[in-house]
Design a protein around this motif. Structure first.
Motif, PDB file in Angstrom:
ATOM      1  N   SER A 134       0.833  -1.208   0.000  1.00 54.32           N
ATOM      2  CA  SER A 134       0.000   0.000   0.000  1.00 54.32           C
ATOM      3  C   SER A 134       0.864   1.253   0.000  1.00 54.32           C
ATOM      4  O   SER A 134       0.566   2.218  -0.718  1.00 54.32           O
ATOM      5  CB  SER A 134      -0.946   0.005   1.198  1.00 54.32           C
ATOM      6  N   ARG A 135       1.931   1.250   0.784  1.00 52.83           N
ATOM      7  CA  ARG A 135       2.852   2.400   0.784  1.00 52.83           C
ATOM      8  C   ARG A 135       3.525   2.557  -0.576  1.00 52.83           C
ATOM      9  O   ARG A 135       3.693   3.660  -1.085  1.00 52.83           O
ATOM     10  CB  ARG A 135       3.898   2.241   1.889  1.00 52.83           C
ATOM     11  N   GLU A 136       3.911   1.433  -1.160  1.00 53.14           N
ATOM     12  CA  GLU A 136       4.539   1.459  -2.483  1.00 53.14           C
ATOM     13  C   GLU A 136       3.581   2.025  -3.531  1.00 53.14           C
ATOM     14  O   GLU A 136       3.976   2.828  -4.372  1.00 53.14           O
ATOM     15  CB  GLU A 136       4.972   0.049  -2.872  1.00 53.14           C
ATOM     16  N   ILE A 137       2.328   1.630  -3.466  1.00 55.32           N
ATOM     17  CA  ILE A 137       1.324   2.109  -4.425  1.00 55.32           C
ATOM     18  C   ILE A 137       1.101   3.603  -4.269  1.00 55.32           C
ATOM     19  O   ILE A 137       1.005   4.340  -5.249  1.00 55.32           O
ATOM     20  CB  ILE A 137       0.010   1.310  -4.266  1.00 55.32           C
ATOM     21  N   LYS A 138       1.050   4.081  -3.016  1.00 54.77           N
ATOM     22  CA  LYS A 138       0.865   5.517  -2.785  1.00 54.77           C
ATOM     23  C   LYS A 138       2.042   6.307  -3.331  1.00 54.77           C
ATOM     24  O   LYS A 138       1.872   7.420  -3.827  1.00 54.77           O
ATOM     25  CB  LYS A 138       0.682   5.807  -1.307  1.00 54.77           C
ATOM     26  N   SER A 139       3.238   5.759  -3.230  1.00 55.23           N
ATOM     27  CA  SER A 139       4.423   6.479  -3.712  1.00 55.23           C
ATOM     28  C   SER A 139       4.530   6.479  -5.241  1.00 55.23           C
ATOM     29  O   SER A 139       5.209   7.305  -5.813  1.00 55.23           O
ATOM     30  CB  SER A 139       5.688   5.886  -3.119  1.00 55.23           C
ATOM     31  N   ARG A 140       3.836   5.554  -5.904  1.00 49.09           N
ATOM     32  CA  ARG A 140       3.870   5.447  -7.358  1.00 49.09           C
ATOM     33  C   ARG A 140       2.626   6.050  -7.998  1.00 49.09           C
ATOM     34  O   ARG A 140       1.950   5.381  -8.764  1.00 49.09           O
ATOM     35  CB  ARG A 140       3.939   3.993  -7.782  1.00 49.09           C
ATOM     36  N   LYS A 141       2.353   7.266  -7.728  1.00 48.59           N
ATOM     37  CA  LYS A 141       1.196   7.896  -8.361  1.00 48.59           C
ATOM     38  C   LYS A 141       1.480   8.065  -9.847  1.00 48.59           C
ATOM     39  O   LYS A 141       2.559   8.502 -10.226  1.00 48.59           O
ATOM     40  CB  LYS A 141       0.898   9.237  -7.720  1.00 48.59           C
ATOM     41  N   PRO A 142       0.516   7.695 -10.692  1.00 46.79           N
ATOM     42  CA  PRO A 142       0.764   7.794 -12.134  1.00 46.79           C
ATOM     43  C   PRO A 142       0.932   9.241 -12.581  1.00 46.79           C
ATOM     44  O   PRO A 142       0.219  10.133 -12.120  1.00 46.79           O
ATOM     45  CB  PRO A 142      -0.482   7.167 -12.762  1.00 46.79           C
ATOM     46  N   LYS A 143       1.897   9.462 -13.475  1.00 46.71           N
ATOM     47  CA  LYS A 143       2.144  10.790 -14.022  1.00 46.71           C
ATOM     48  C   LYS A 143       1.368  10.913 -15.329  1.00 46.71           C
ATOM     49  O   LYS A 143       1.441  10.050 -16.177  1.00 46.71           O
ATOM     50  CB  LYS A 143       3.634  10.990 -14.270  1.00 46.71           C
ATOM     51  N   ARG A 144       0.662  11.971 -15.481  1.00 48.54           N
ATOM     52  CA  ARG A 144      -0.117  12.172 -16.715  1.00 48.54           C
ATOM     53  C   ARG A 144       0.406  13.304 -17.512  1.00 48.54           C
ATOM     54  O   ARG A 144       0.998  14.189 -17.153  1.00 48.54           O
ATOM     55  CB  ARG A 144      -1.571  12.421 -16.368  1.00 48.54           C
TER      56      ARG A 144
END
Length: 108
Positions: free
Chosen positions: A98-108
């Protein structure tokens, strides 16, 4: 007379080639500039796609861990939940993802 025609034709071809060559060099320069721009866009698109795929992969791994956590919890007595190492391990892995996913916010 035939030699003169051949020489005139040869001179005409040389003149035409000089003009054509300069035009071809301009076209080649413009084409290489376009290719470089296209290469940058393809690389950018590829990098963004890779980031999105990694994010999706992490989310799917987390969903799989939730599934296994639910399966483990349902097969374990409620009094033993706090003492279960398997449940603690699954919960810590879920938190880490979950922490990893939060840190990998997709760039648009």
């Amino acid at each position: 007379m035939v030699k003169k025609k051949k020489k005139d034709l040869k001179d005409a071809m040389v003149d035409i080639w000089k003009c054509t060559r300069s035009e071809l060099e301009i076209v080649m320069d413009e084409t290489s500039k376009l290719i470089k721009k296209g290469e940058k866009h393809v690389k950018s698109f590829s990098d963004k796609s890779k980031e999105r795929l990694e994010l999706i992969s992490a989310k799917l791994r987390r969903e799989n861990l939730y599934y296994h956590l639910g399966k483990t919890v349902s097969s374990t007595a409620k009094l033993k939940w706090k003492d279960s190492k398997k449940i603690d391990k699954l919960r810590s892995e879920i938190s880490k993802l979950s922490r990893e996913i939060k840190s990998r916010k997709p760039k648009r």
